[in-house]
Design an enzyme around this catalytic site. Structure first.
Site, mmCIF file in Angstrom:
data_model
loop_
_atom_site.group_PDB
_atom_site.id
_atom_site.type_symbol
_atom_site.label_atom_id
_atom_site.label_comp_id
_atom_site.label_asym_id
_atom_site.label_seq_id
_atom_site.Cartn_x
_atom_site.Cartn_y
_atom_site.Cartn_z
ATOM 1 N N CYS A 303 38.784 96.456 22.981
ATOM 2 C CA CYS A 303 37.353 96.388 22.634
ATOM 3 C C CYS A 303 36.609 97.236 23.656
ATOM 4 O O CYS A 303 35.943 96.712 24.546
ATOM 5 C CB CYS A 303 36.864 94.949 22.643
ATOM 6 S SG CYS A 303 37.895 93.791 21.703
ATOM 7 N N PRO A 306 30.967 100.343 25.218
ATOM 8 C CA PRO A 306 30.701 101.759 25.504
ATOM 9 C C PRO A 306 31.504 102.354 26.651
ATOM 10 O O PRO A 306 31.257 103.487 27.037
ATOM 11 C CB PRO A 306 29.207 101.756 25.838
ATOM 12 C CG PRO A 306 28.982 100.426 26.461
ATOM 13 C CD PRO A 306 29.886 99.470 25.730
ATOM 14 N N ASP A 372 38.826 92.650 26.336
ATOM 15 C CA ASP A 372 37.513 92.207 26.814
ATOM 16 C C ASP A 372 36.732 91.824 25.565
ATOM 17 O O ASP A 372 36.030 92.635 24.974
ATOM 18 C CB ASP A 372 36.826 93.332 27.588
ATOM 19 C CG ASP A 372 35.513 92.885 28.204
ATOM 20 O OD1 ASP A 372 35.506 91.848 28.885
ATOM 21 O OD2 ASP A 372 34.496 93.570 27.991
ATOM 22 N N CYS A 425 32.371 87.737 29.061
ATOM 23 C CA CYS A 425 31.183 87.520 29.897
ATOM 24 C C CYS A 425 30.485 86.244 29.437
ATOM 25 O O CYS A 425 29.277 86.215 29.222
ATOM 26 C CB CYS A 425 30.246 88.723 29.852
ATOM 27 S SG CYS A 425 29.714 89.220 28.196
#
Length: 502
Positions: A303, A306, A372, A425
């Protein structure tokens, strides 16, 4: 000067309306509005302060307005309620703006969107609020114990705020402007004091950290170069390639990294244009260290866009090897390609793919795999002011299921004794410990994965800063803003010992 400030307020009102009514993302809507309507850094800074400040303190502002308005905030027109929010935010938090000026500017905004009755209503509500604030200041009463904990209450000592002992969820929710369901979860998991501190930190401007591009420079040299451009920074205490801007340095607020660079002027720095750094929180910098990529290896970032962690992986490999960077969104891969060009990285290959299909197409090819995963983002609410109002309790099981799908598929890409790192996160167990536990339980039936000790894989800088880190007594690591001073984060590393079908 007045017309410039007035234009900043008009832009802020338009963005707040888009967030409120159209569901726009704050960072994207603000970036577009600034680019279209405001040129000077001063005007952009005021508009940014107003948009992010109102969005952060939304629940507190609405709660106070409801005590002075004859109609609930929810029943006011979107334009009127956002004008009141703008005016009240300035009265409460922008000491550089005199109260009468904030009210007059709010009335001008009301005049531009409504009839004279609307102007009178806005004027009356805000003047009553200012009168109450001035009376409290003159009396010297600071509002007792609640005000000592919650700054908004100190401004209104005569108003009875929710009692922290009787209803801690409502008290923290109103006092620090967070959804009640999220406050309740954090109180249950962490206790009242820690939940309150995390909510407080979510309303503070987050620290800005940069990752030196080790292909081109060093952290110490980057600190020196930034100093020459007027930006003061220090070395990170947690990540060896990280530096942290000193408090007060731009940017004061942040949304997306791209928007942060633009609004804060970082994109205008020579060091940025030359690809000497990437904007990245210190917690995210630790992930590549846990993954431990080596030159010449094949690494999959499931993943990637950006590209903050992806480019860090390539930099740690000396740009020698192959990094397959997957993402399902073409426009996000476009951002990754822009970063690759700026940073001068050649070893990353962006690929558009639904990562739930990874295992079908890239089975057994990778030495390292990073997942991630998409998540609720509750660990980065201080960086995304509008995100707290978008989250719902039902999001958590949905993200858990999606993360499990991606993890199952991506794990099939590993070679024997390859390492899989899973990170989010998020501060929620459903997007951390629960996923790891379920995945390891399933692995006993198909592929044998073992949990590695994350602490041993972290850089020496982190281990020196937190020598007593227990990572919950397990192999994973959970970071908290109130403990580690970084974004809320979770990471775990697992090694593939073998597949039962081999």
């Amino acid at each position: 000067m007045r017309s410039q400030a007035a234009q900043s307020r008009r832009v802020a009102l338009q963005v707040l309306y888009q967030i409120d009514v159209e569901g726009a993302y704050a960072g994207i809507a603000l970036d577009r509005a600034l680019e279209r309507s405001l040129a000077s850094p001063r005007d952009r800074a005021l508009a940014t302060e107003l948009v992010y400040g109102v969005t952060r303190w939304l629940k507190t502002l609405d709660w106070i307005v409801d005590r002075f308005s004859t109609r609930p905030v929810t029943r006011l027109s979107p334009w009127v309620r956002n004008i009141l929010r703008l005016g009240l935010y300035q009265l409460m938090f922008l000491k550089s703006v005199p109260g009468p000026v904030a009210i007059n500017e709010a009335c001008e905004l009301a005049r531009s969107v409504g009839h004279p009755g609307v102007v009178g209503f806005v004027n009356g509500v805000l003047r009553n609020i200012l009168r109450k604030m001035n009376a409290g200041a003159a009396s010297g009463d600071v509002g007792g114990m609640y005000a000592a904990r919650f700054p908004a209450a100190a401004l209104f000592p005569d108003i009875e705020f929710p009692d922290i002992d009787e209803d801690p969820v409502e008290a923290i929710s109103v006092g620090y402007s967070h959804p009640g369901w999220l406050v309740a979860r954090w109180i249950e998991q962490l206790g009242v004091e820690r939940a309150m501190e995390i909510c407080r930190l979510n309303n503070e401007p987050p620290p800005v950290s940069l990752r030196a591009n080790l292909l081109k420079t060093t952290p110490l040299r980057l600190v020196d170069l930034l100093s020459q451009e007027g930006i003061q920074a220090r070395s990170s205490q947690l990540a060896p390639e990280g530096i942290v801007l000193e408090p007060g340095e731009p940017p004061a607020h942040s949304g997306s990294p791209a928007g942060l660079a633009e609004r804060g002027g970082l994109a205008g720095l020579r060091a940025y244009r030359e690809g000497l750094f990437t904007i990245q929180d210190e917690s995210s910098m630790l992930v590549a260290h846990v993954l431990g990529p080596e030159p010449g290896q094949t690494v999959i970032d499931a993943c990637s866009a950006p590209g903050g962690k992806t480019t860090h992986i390539a930099e740690m490999m000396g740009d020698a090897g192959q990094v397959l960077a997957f993402d399902i969104h073409p426009h996000r891969l476009g951002l990754l390609r822009q970063n690759l060009e700026r940073l001068g990285i050649k070893s990353i290959r962006p690929i558009e793919l639904d990562t739930r299909r990874l295992g079908e197409n890239y089975r057994g090819v990778a030495d390292r795999v990073l997942v991630d995963a998409p998540c609720s983002g509750t660990g980065v609410l201080r960086r995304r002011p509008d995100a707290r109002w978008r989250k719902r309790p039902e999001d958590l099981p949905a993200f858990h299921a999606l993360q499990m799908e991606i993890l199952r598929s991506a794990s099939n890409c590993l070679k024997r004794e390859g390492i899989l790192v899973y990170s989010t996160c998020s501060m929620e167990p459903e997007e951390g410990e629960d996923v790891v536990g379920e995945f390891l339980s399933e692995s006993e039936e198909g592929s044998k994965f073992v949990l590695l000790n994350v602490y041993d894989r972290l850089p020496a800088t982190f281990r020196q800063a937190f020598p007593d880190e227990t990572h919950n007594g397990c192999g994973w690591l959970r970071l908290f803003p109130d403990v580690h001073g970084v974004d809320g984060f979770f990471m775990a590393a697992m090694m593939l010992k073998g597949r039962f079908d081999n």
